[in-house]
Design a protein around this motif. Structure first.
Motif, PDB file in Angstrom:
ATOM      1  N   TRP A  97      -6.887 -53.445 -42.291  1.00 58.72           N
ATOM      2  CA  TRP A  97      -7.034 -52.427 -43.359  1.00 58.72           C
ATOM      3  C   TRP A  97      -7.910 -53.088 -44.654  1.00 58.72           C
ATOM      4  N   THR A  98      -8.694 -52.266 -45.178  1.00 60.06           N
ATOM      5  CA  THR A  98      -9.505 -52.727 -46.294  1.00 60.06           C
ATOM      6  C   THR A  98      -8.478 -53.075 -47.411  1.00 60.06           C
ATOM      7  N   PRO A  99      -8.986 -54.011 -48.437  1.00 60.01           N
ATOM      8  CA  PRO A  99      -8.025 -54.275 -49.547  1.00 60.01           C
ATOM      9  C   PRO A  99      -7.833 -52.954 -50.363  1.00 60.01           C
ATOM     10  N   GLN A 100      -6.923 -53.043 -51.084  1.00 58.47           N
ATOM     11  CA  GLN A 100      -6.403 -51.637 -52.006  1.00 58.47           C
ATOM     12  C   GLN A 100      -7.381 -51.813 -53.042  1.00 58.47           C
ATOM     13  N   ASP A 101      -7.641 -50.244 -52.988  1.00 58.52           N
ATOM     14  CA  ASP A 101      -8.735 -49.887 -54.357  1.00 58.52           C
ATOM     15  C   ASP A 101      -8.111 -48.572 -54.720  1.00 58.52           C
ATOM     16  N   TYR A 102      -8.282 -48.897 -56.165  1.00 60.97           N
ATOM     17  CA  TYR A 102      -7.952 -47.457 -56.950  1.00 60.97           C
ATOM     18  C   TYR A 102      -9.168 -46.381 -57.172  1.00 60.97           C
ATOM     19  N   ILE A 103      -8.911 -45.303 -56.555  1.00 58.47           N
ATOM     20  CA  ILE A 103      -9.899 -44.280 -56.814  1.00 58.47           C
ATOM     21  C   ILE A 103      -9.701 -43.490 -58.068  1.00 58.47           C
ATOM     22  N   LEU A 104      -8.677 -43.489 -58.738  1.00 56.85           N
ATOM     23  CA  LEU A 104      -8.542 -42.737 -59.699  1.00 56.85           C
ATOM     24  C   LEU A 104      -7.476 -43.259 -60.601  1.00 56.85           C
ATOM     25  N   ASP A 105      -7.542 -43.289 -62.023  1.00 57.15           N
ATOM     26  CA  ASP A 105      -6.624 -43.852 -63.075  1.00 57.15           C
ATOM     27  C   ASP A 105      -6.507 -42.690 -64.180  1.00 57.15           C
ATOM     28  N   ASP A 106      -5.270 -42.099 -64.100  1.00 63.38           N
ATOM     29  CA  ASP A 106      -5.221 -40.953 -65.091  1.00 63.38           C
ATOM     30  C   ASP A 106      -4.929 -41.377 -66.427  1.00 63.38           C
ATOM     31  N   GLY A 107      -5.005 -42.382 -66.803  1.00 55.27           N
ATOM     32  CA  GLY A 107      -5.050 -42.818 -68.121  1.00 55.27           C
ATOM     33  C   GLY A 107      -3.749 -42.973 -68.995  1.00 55.27           C
ATOM     34  N   TYR A 108      -3.419 -44.222 -69.480  1.00 57.81           N
ATOM     35  CA  TYR A 108      -2.194 -44.318 -70.140  1.00 57.81           C
ATOM     36  C   TYR A 108      -1.667 -43.349 -71.374  1.00 57.81           C
ATOM     37  N   MET A 109      -2.685 -42.590 -71.607  1.00 60.39           N
ATOM     38  CA  MET A 109      -2.342 -41.616 -72.667  1.00 60.39           C
ATOM     39  C   MET A 109      -1.581 -40.289 -72.110  1.00 60.39           C
ATOM     40  N   TYR A 110      -1.486 -40.134 -70.954  1.00 59.82           N
ATOM     41  CA  TYR A 110      -0.724 -39.177 -70.341  1.00 59.82           C
ATOM     42  C   TYR A 110       0.588 -39.622 -69.989  1.00 59.82           C
ATOM     43  N   LYS A 111       1.789 -38.883 -70.680  1.00 57.10           N
ATOM     44  CA  LYS A 111       3.240 -39.101 -70.440  1.00 57.10           C
ATOM     45  C   LYS A 111       3.462 -38.330 -69.011  1.00 57.10           C
ATOM     46  N   ASP A 112       2.651 -37.297 -68.600  1.00 62.42           N
ATOM     47  CA  ASP A 112       2.945 -36.624 -67.337  1.00 62.42           C
ATOM     48  C   ASP A 112       1.794 -36.700 -66.488  1.00 62.42           C
ATOM     49  N   GLY A 113       1.520 -37.670 -65.689  1.00 62.52           N
ATOM     50  CA  GLY A 113       0.231 -37.892 -65.214  1.00 62.52           C
ATOM     51  C   GLY A 113      -0.028 -37.283 -63.706  1.00 62.52           C
ATOM     52  N   LEU A 114      -0.674 -37.760 -63.086  1.00 59.31           N
ATOM     53  CA  LEU A 114      -1.089 -37.077 -61.572  1.00 59.31           C
ATOM     54  C   LEU A 114       0.314 -37.362 -60.719  1.00 59.31           C
ATOM     55  N   ASN A 115       0.277 -36.326 -59.822  1.00 57.28           N
ATOM     56  CA  ASN A 115       1.154 -36.292 -58.874  1.00 57.28           C
ATOM     57  C   ASN A 115       0.469 -35.760 -57.350  1.00 57.28           C
ATOM     58  N   MET A 116       0.602 -36.668 -56.358  1.00 53.74           N
ATOM     59  CA  MET A 116      -0.034 -36.231 -55.215  1.00 53.74           C
ATOM     60  C   MET A 116       0.749 -35.121 -54.422  1.00 53.74           C
ATOM     61  N   GLY A 117       0.171 -34.541 -53.503  1.00 52.94           N
ATOM     62  CA  GLY A 117      -1.066 -34.153 -53.448  1.00 52.94           C
ATOM     63  C   GLY A 117      -1.259 -33.904 -51.874  1.00 52.94           C
ATOM     64  N   VAL A 118      -2.435 -33.688 -51.631  1.00 52.15           N
ATOM     65  CA  VAL A 118      -2.698 -33.367 -50.174  1.00 52.15           C
ATOM     66  C   VAL A 118      -4.360 -33.984 -49.871  1.00 52.15           C
ATOM     67  N   ILE A 119      -4.503 -34.422 -48.712  1.00 54.46           N
ATOM     68  CA  ILE A 119      -5.582 -35.007 -48.292  1.00 54.46           C
ATOM     69  C   ILE A 119      -6.078 -34.325 -47.100  1.00 54.46           C
ATOM     70  N   LEU A 120      -7.509 -33.648 -47.153  1.00 55.33           N
ATOM     71  CA  LEU A 120      -7.861 -32.472 -46.244  1.00 55.33           C
ATOM     72  C   LEU A 120      -9.359 -33.070 -45.788  1.00 55.33           C
ATOM     73  N   VAL A 121      -9.533 -33.096 -44.524  1.00 57.71           N
ATOM     74  CA  VAL A 121     -10.714 -33.245 -43.985  1.00 57.71           C
ATOM     75  C   VAL A 121     -11.400 -31.974 -43.271  1.00 57.71           C
ATOM     76  N   ASP A 122     -12.700 -31.657 -43.980  1.00 59.78           N
ATOM     77  CA  ASP A 122     -13.607 -30.521 -43.590  1.00 59.78           C
ATOM     78  C   ASP A 122     -14.460 -31.323 -42.445  1.00 59.78           C
ATOM     79  N   GLU A 123     -14.057 -31.028 -41.245  1.00 60.90           N
ATOM     80  CA  GLU A 123     -15.000 -31.564 -40.183  1.00 60.90           C
ATOM     81  C   GLU A 123     -16.461 -31.052 -40.264  1.00 60.90           C
ATOM     82  N   GLU A 124     -16.619 -29.731 -40.497  1.00 63.79           N
ATOM     83  CA  GLU A 124     -17.734 -29.044 -40.427  1.00 63.79           C
ATOM     84  C   GLU A 124     -18.604 -29.593 -41.247  1.00 63.79           C
TER      85      GLU A 124
END
Length: 385
Positions: A97-124
Motif C-alpha cells: 500500500w502507498t503511504p497514508q495521504d490526506y486528500i481533504l482537511d475540513d479545517g479546525y474551524m468546524y465543530k461539525d466537520g465532514l462525515n463519510m461517505g460513499v466512494i463510486l467508480v464511473d467505469e464509462e
C-alpha cells in the motif's frame, strides 16, 4: 505483481474440467468456499495526529487499483468534530500500500466537520467520486451540505470539493457509508446511484441519481421513516445507513440499517425495478437472518452471489461474512471474520476476475486493543474458490 486467481481456484476449475474463460462467459460460477487468507491493519488510532479512524470505504478500479478511504478524527472520537479524509492505494492486488495521504482537511474551524461517505467508480468515464456530508449533526452549524470530490487518475490526485446544494438542496443527506454503483443493465444503464440517510427526525433511505456521469444530481427513490420529521422512539420505523447493489436482472436492492429496531433486530431490505426511481412498499421486507446491533453493514454482488458483512450479534462483535445464491432469499453459509469487537465494514472485488482474481476485500472497524469496536481499520482478504 501477485495478481491471479490462485492455486485453489485453478485446482477447483481443473477438477471440474471447465475452463475459466467458459465459466465467466456463461456466468455459471462454482459454489464459493470462502476462507480468510490475509489480515492487514491499515490504520491504527493515535497515528498521524489522529484520535480515531472510522467509517472506512473501499473500491476497486478497472485499472487494477484498490482504494481505501477513511475518516481521520482529529481531536475527538465522536461523529462531530474536525476531520481529515485519509487515503491509501494498492496497485498490486492489496499486497502493498502507498503511504497514508490526506486528500481533504475540513479545517479546525468546524465543530461539525465532514462525515463519510460513499466512494463510486464511473467505469464509462474513468472517474472516481467520493461523496460526503458536512454539518450532518447541526453542532454549532445550521446548514448541512453534501459534497463530492473527483479523481480522473485512479485516485492519485483529486479535484476541488464540489458543493451539491444548488442541485439537491440543503436537507441533510449522509451518503452510505459504503460505495455507490453504476448500473450495468437496463433500465437506465450507466446511471450513477448514491444512497444514504437523513436526520434522525427526517430519517429514511434516500438515493441520489446522475445520468450524465456526475455533472448533475437529483433525488430518486426513497423510503421515509414513520413518523417522518417527528421525534422518534424505540420501535419506530427508521431506515438509516444503507448499501445498494444491482442484480443481474437490472433491479436495485438496498440493504438498510434498522435504526429503530422496527419489527426485529435485523436488516431492512428494499428493492427497485426502475433504476432506483422508486422503492415501492410491496418490495420492502425484513431479513431476520441478518441479525444486527444497529450498525452500518456492507453487501456486495459478485459472480452472481450476494455477500453480506456485519457484526452478526446484538452487540458490535463477531464480524461475519454471509452469502446467498438466490438473491438473498436464503443464506447458504457463514464465515467468521473477527470474533472480537467490530463495527462498520465495506466490501469490494475486482470486476475483471480473470485479470485480477476473484478475492473479496473487506475493510472494517476493529478493536485490536479489546476495549472498543473501533481503534483500528483492518483489511481482510477472502479467497472464494
Amino acid at each position: 505483481m501477485r495478481y491471479g486467481i490462485g492455486v485453489f481456484t485453478l485446482t477447483a476449475f481443473l477438477l471440474s474440467d471447465v475452463s475459466l474463460s467458459n465459466v465467466y462467459a456463461s456466468r455459471s460460477f462454482p459454489k464459493v468456499v470462502p476462507r480468510v487468507t490475509e489480515k492487514k491493519v491499515l490504520w491504527m488510532s493515535g497515528e498521524g495526529s489522529v484520535t480515531l479512524y472510522r467509517s472506512p470505504l473501499i473500491t476497486t478500479t478497472p485499472r487494477g487499483t484498490i482504494i481505501v478511504v477513511t475518516e481521520g478524527r482529529k481531536s475527538t472520537g465522536s461523529d462531530t468534530g474536525s476531520k481529515f479524509m485519509a487515503i491509501k492505494r494498492s496497485m498490486d492486488g492489496g499486497y502493498t500500500w502507498t503511504p497514508q495521504d490526506y486528500i481533504l482537511d475540513d479545517g479546525y474551524m468546524y465543530k461539525d466537520g465532514l462525515n463519510m461517505g460513499v466512494i463510486l467508480v464511473d467505469e464509462e468515464a474513468n472517474a472516481i467520486f467520493i461523496v460526503y456530508v458536512m454539518c450532518a449533526h447541526y453542532r454549532d452549524c445550521s446548514v448541512s451540505t453534501t459534497h463530492y470530490m473527483k479523481s480522473i487518475d485512479d485516485g492519485v490526485s483529486w479535484g476541488k470539493s464540489v458543493n451539491m446544494s444548488a442541485q439537491i438542496g440543503t436537507k441533510m443527506f449522509a451518503p452510505g457509508p459504503g460505495y455507490g454503483i453504476q448500473k450495468k443493465y437496463a433500465p437506465h444503464k450507466g446511471r450513477l446511484i448514491v444512497c444514504g440517510h437523513g436526520t434522525i427526525a427526517g430519517d429514511g433511505m434516500f438515493c441520489l441519481l446522475s445520468d450524465d456521469h456526475g455533472n448533475t444530481w437529483r433525488y430518486g427513490g426513497m423510503l421515509k421513516s414513520i413518523p417522518y420529521n417527528q421525534p422518534k422512539k424505540a420501535g419506530d420505523f427508521e431506515p438509516d445507513e444503507c448499501q445498494p447493489i444491482e442484480l443481474s436482472d437490472g433491479s436495485i436492492v438496498v440493504n438498510i440499517r434498522n435504526q429503530g429496531r422496527y419489527h426485529c433486530q435485523c436488516r431492512i431490505i428494499s428493492r427497485s425495478y426502475d433504476g432506483a426511481e422508486t422503492f415501492p412498499l410491496e418490495h420492502v421486507y425484513f431479513d431476520t437472518a441478518l441479525i444486527e446491533p444497529v450498525c452500518a453493514a456492507s453487501t456486495l454482488y459478485h459472480n452472481d452471489v450476494i455477500f453480506f458483512s456485519n457484526p452478526m450479534s446484538t452487540k458490535r462483535i463477531n464480524l461475519t461474512l454471509q452469502w446467498s445464491y438466490n438473491n438473498g432469499t436464503t443464506w447458504s453459509g457463514k464465515l467468521p471474520i473477527d470474533p472480537g469487537y467490530s463495527g462498520y465494514s465495506c466490501m469490494a472485488a475486482f470486476q475483471n476476475p480473470l485479470k485480477y482474481g476473484s478475492d473479496i476485500f473487506i475493510v472494517y472497524e476493529s478493536g485490536l486493543q479489546k476495549s472498543t469496536a473501533m481503534d483500528s481499520i483492518t483489511l481482510i482478504r477472502v479467497q472464494l474458490y
